[in-house]
Design a protein around this motif. Structure first.
Motif, PDB file in Angstrom:
ATOM      1  N   ASN A 130       0.845  -1.193   0.000  1.00 48.81           N
ATOM      2  CA  ASN A 130       0.000   0.000   0.000  1.00 48.81           C
ATOM      3  C   ASN A 130       0.884   1.248   0.000  1.00 48.81           C
ATOM      4  O   ASN A 130       2.096   1.163   0.172  1.00 48.81           O
ATOM      5  CB  ASN A 130      -0.986  -0.008   1.185  1.00 48.81           C
ATOM      6  N   LYS A 175       1.025   3.772   2.115  1.00 46.09           N
ATOM      7  CA  LYS A 175       1.632   4.138   3.393  1.00 46.09           C
ATOM      8  C   LYS A 175       2.943   3.388   3.596  1.00 46.09           C
ATOM      9  O   LYS A 175       3.933   3.958   4.044  1.00 46.09           O
ATOM     10  CB  LYS A 175       0.674   3.853   4.548  1.00 46.09           C
ATOM     11  N   THR A 176       2.938   2.120   3.256  1.00 51.65           N
ATOM     12  CA  THR A 176       4.156   1.325   3.357  1.00 51.65           C
ATOM     13  C   THR A 176       5.213   1.864   2.407  1.00 51.65           C
ATOM     14  O   THR A 176       6.389   1.978   2.767  1.00 51.65           O
ATOM     15  CB  THR A 176       3.868  -0.158   3.039  1.00 51.65           C
ATOM     16  N   TYR A 219       5.474   4.929   1.282  1.00 49.82           N
ATOM     17  CA  TYR A 219       5.960   6.205   1.818  1.00 49.82           C
ATOM     18  C   TYR A 219       7.037   5.959   2.880  1.00 49.82           C
ATOM     19  O   TYR A 219       8.084   6.612   2.879  1.00 49.82           O
ATOM     20  CB  TYR A 219       4.800   7.022   2.398  1.00 49.82           C
ATOM     21  N   GLY A 220       6.804   5.009   3.762  1.00 50.95           N
ATOM     22  CA  GLY A 220       7.809   4.650   4.756  1.00 50.95           C
ATOM     23  C   GLY A 220       9.093   4.152   4.099  1.00 50.95           C
ATOM     24  O   GLY A 220      10.200   4.470   4.549  1.00 50.95           O
ATOM     25  N   SER A 234      -3.887   2.423  -6.924  1.00 51.70           N
ATOM     26  CA  SER A 234      -4.394   3.061  -5.710  1.00 51.70           C
ATOM     27  C   SER A 234      -5.654   3.880  -5.983  1.00 51.70           C
ATOM     28  O   SER A 234      -5.887   4.352  -7.092  1.00 51.70           O
ATOM     29  CB  SER A 234      -3.321   3.953  -5.093  1.00 51.70           C
ATOM     30  N   CYS A 266      -6.203   7.863  -1.623  1.00 56.35           N
ATOM     31  CA  CYS A 266      -4.878   7.407  -1.177  1.00 56.35           C
ATOM     32  C   CYS A 266      -3.775   8.060  -2.006  1.00 56.35           C
ATOM     33  O   CYS A 266      -2.737   8.445  -1.469  1.00 56.35           O
ATOM     34  CB  CYS A 266      -4.775   5.889  -1.276  1.00 56.35           C
ATOM     35  N   PHE A 283      -0.645  10.416  -0.780  1.00 54.96           N
ATOM     36  CA  PHE A 283       0.726  10.038  -1.123  1.00 54.96           C
ATOM     37  C   PHE A 283       1.451  11.200  -1.798  1.00 54.96           C
ATOM     38  O   PHE A 283       2.608  11.483  -1.490  1.00 54.96           O
ATOM     39  CB  PHE A 283       0.703   8.804  -2.036  1.00 54.96           C
ATOM     40  N   ASN A 297       2.417  13.680   0.757  1.00 51.78           N
ATOM     41  CA  ASN A 297       3.604  13.218   1.490  1.00 51.78           C
ATOM     42  C   ASN A 297       4.877  13.422   0.669  1.00 51.78           C
ATOM     43  O   ASN A 297       5.918  13.816   1.214  1.00 51.78           O
ATOM     44  CB  ASN A 297       3.462  11.746   1.878  1.00 51.78           C
TER      45      ASN A 297
END
Length: 135
Positions: A61, A63-64, A66-67, A93, A97, A101, A104
């Protein structure tokens, strides 16, 4: 800068991104990173680029992912450009979302001065309105 190269599969987005990445590696004083989903284009890139096969990691996903990007940036503070080519997690996506992203990536751009170029496999006529500013 956050920029998207949008087009349907087979329209030459990867070729354009490889050319942009190779040019950036020649002109850049810092590092250039190229993130792909496999190793197919690794040898098309200038050897001074840092190549990352994101398919080796379980990124399911945004968020993962982005990390993951934060981890890449934290390991090397002189990264100037990150090219992200053809990751399904981005192309598949949902609009909400994808908007988060992009926000971010904008924050990372402002804070660490990293430029992002992302390929997106979608019909350019059907992209959300917020994405058109990045094409």
């Amino acid at each position: 800068m956050v920029k998207f190269i949008v087009g349907e599969k087979g329209t030459g987005k990867t070729k354009v991104m490889i050319g942009m990445a190779n040019e950036a590696s020649k002109a850049s004083k810092g590092h250039v990173v190229y993130i792909d989903r496999d190793n197919n284009h690794m040898y098309d890139l200038d050897r001074s680029l840092r190549f990352i096969n994101a398919g080796d990691f379980q990124i399911d996903n945004l968020k993962t992912f982005y990390g993951f990007l934060c981890g890449v940036i934290s390991q090397n503070f002189d990264i100037e450009h990150i090219f992200i080519d053809g990751l399904k997690v981005i192309s598949n996506s949902e609009e909400s979302c994808l908007k988060g992203f992009i926000d971010n990536m904008e924050r990372l751009n402002k804070e660490y001065e990293v430029n992002f170029v992302v390929s997106l496999s979608r019909n350019p006529d059907n992209v959300p309105e917020f994405l058109k500013a990045y094409i």
